[in-house]
Design a protein around this motif. Sequence first.
Motif, short mmCIF file in Angstrom:
data_model
loop_
_atom_site.label_atom_id
_atom_site.label_comp_id
_atom_site.label_asym_id
_atom_site.label_seq_id
_atom_site.Cartn_x
_atom_site.Cartn_y
_atom_site.Cartn_z
N GLU A 1 -28.19 -12.98 25.67
CA GLU A 1 -26.92 -12.57 26.22
C GLU A 1 -27.05 -12.24 27.70
O GLU A 1 -28.12 -11.93 28.20
CB GLU A 1 -26.39 -11.32 25.49
CG GLU A 1 -26.12 -11.59 24.01
CD GLU A 1 -25.85 -10.31 23.26
OE1 GLU A 1 -25.24 -9.40 23.85
OE2 GLU A 1 -26.26 -10.20 22.11
N ARG B 1 -13.62 -6.01 22.91
CA ARG B 1 -14.63 -4.95 22.81
C ARG B 1 -14.41 -4.22 21.49
O ARG B 1 -13.29 -3.84 21.16
CB ARG B 1 -14.54 -3.97 23.97
CG ARG B 1 -15.64 -2.88 23.96
CD ARG B 1 -15.59 -2.06 25.24
NE ARG B 1 -16.49 -0.92 25.22
CZ ARG B 1 -17.77 -0.96 25.59
NH1 ARG B 1 -18.31 -2.11 25.99
NH2 ARG B 1 -18.52 0.12 25.58
N GLY C 1 -20.19 -2.50 17.22
CA GLY C 1 -21.29 -3.40 16.96
C GLY C 1 -22.10 -2.97 15.76
O GLY C 1 -22.08 -1.80 15.35
N SER D 1 -21.51 -8.40 14.69
CA SER D 1 -22.69 -8.86 15.43
C SER D 1 -22.18 -9.76 16.57
O SER D 1 -21.10 -10.35 16.46
CB SER D 1 -23.62 -9.66 14.52
OG SER D 1 -23.06 -10.91 14.21
N PRO D 2 -22.94 -9.88 17.65
CA PRO D 2 -22.49 -10.77 18.74
C PRO D 2 -22.39 -12.22 18.28
O PRO D 2 -21.53 -12.97 18.76
CB PRO D 2 -23.57 -10.58 19.82
CG PRO D 2 -24.73 -9.99 19.11
CD PRO D 2 -24.18 -9.18 17.99
N THR E 1 -24.10 -7.05 24.25
CA THR E 1 -24.17 -5.92 23.34
C THR E 1 -24.47 -4.68 24.18
O THR E 1 -25.49 -4.63 24.87
CB THR E 1 -25.27 -6.11 22.28
OG1 THR E 1 -24.99 -7.30 21.52
CG2 THR E 1 -25.32 -4.93 21.34
N VAL F 1 -19.93 -4.39 20.96
CA VAL F 1 -19.99 -5.79 21.38
C VAL F 1 -18.82 -6.06 22.30
O VAL F 1 -17.68 -5.67 22.00
CB VAL F 1 -19.95 -6.74 20.17
CG1 VAL F 1 -19.97 -8.20 20.64
CG2 VAL F 1 -21.12 -6.48 19.23
#
Length: 298
Positions: free
Chosen positions: A11, A215, A218, A250-251, A270, A289
Amino acid sequence: MSELSDAGSSEEKRPQFGTRYLTSETDVFQHNAWDDVDWTDEQVQEAEEKIQGQLVHRLSDEKKNFYIDSSDQFWDKFYGTHQNKFFKDRHWLFTEFPELLDDKISKIFEVGCGVGNTVFPILTTRRDSDLFIYCCDISSVAIDLLQKHPSFDSTRCEPFVCDITLDEFDFPFEKSSLDAVICVFALSAVQPSKIDSVIKKMVGYLKPGGLLLFRDYGRYDMAQMRFKTGHCLGENLYVRGDGTTAYFFSPEEIDSFLTNAGLVKNSLVTDRRLQVNRGKQLKMYRVWVQAKYTKPLL
């Protein structure tokens, strides 16, 4: 490696986020919060074991469906109890999403607006005449409170009640007409099986070149770790004590949802922060996230 521990390697770093970094464990209680805190393999394993233990004792499908089908009632009760005192205005919004200060982004839609904690910072910060914000929430109580806010301006903002998970609904704007869609702590309240279709609907209203700003909670966030037995509805899905539900992303999931909807990634990060209670010597690990994706030009 787990998805949390290796997500940072794939990321983008976000220089606008981090301002304080923990370089020595002996300094952990010197400040209230630390940015971009790395997790050890042991922490990840402990968190995963905790989640699997919660899942073993998940509630029945009947109870799960009850909470999901009654979500509007639980959110109405939530806002009826807390009014507009539960959340503070998100003045961090422009640090995380400076794009919202661009006067070229004039037609905005916020999904799951609550009582206006994102709407009002935008309205009060940007005074350009072309700005117009549409916003919706499943709770009629929340929308009523938003409209009674002293900063509400009906000439620049149109709030409405809407369950975005429904197959049929009417929006007060046309397809391909929005410069930006904001989903801030909103999709975590949507049934996971419907998130994909919700995002695709939202993307249909974005202009080519328009932005989707996301947003949310996470995976392995402190809030997820704190759920006790009897609150798990499914994988990474929980019901709070007040009957509202929360999903933890999760991303990789977010990237899949957004790219499947035809968007192109600008950034996906993240945000891992360590908050501490110096008086009680407690550590609290927060995980969010955040994503910015664009609808391709024709």
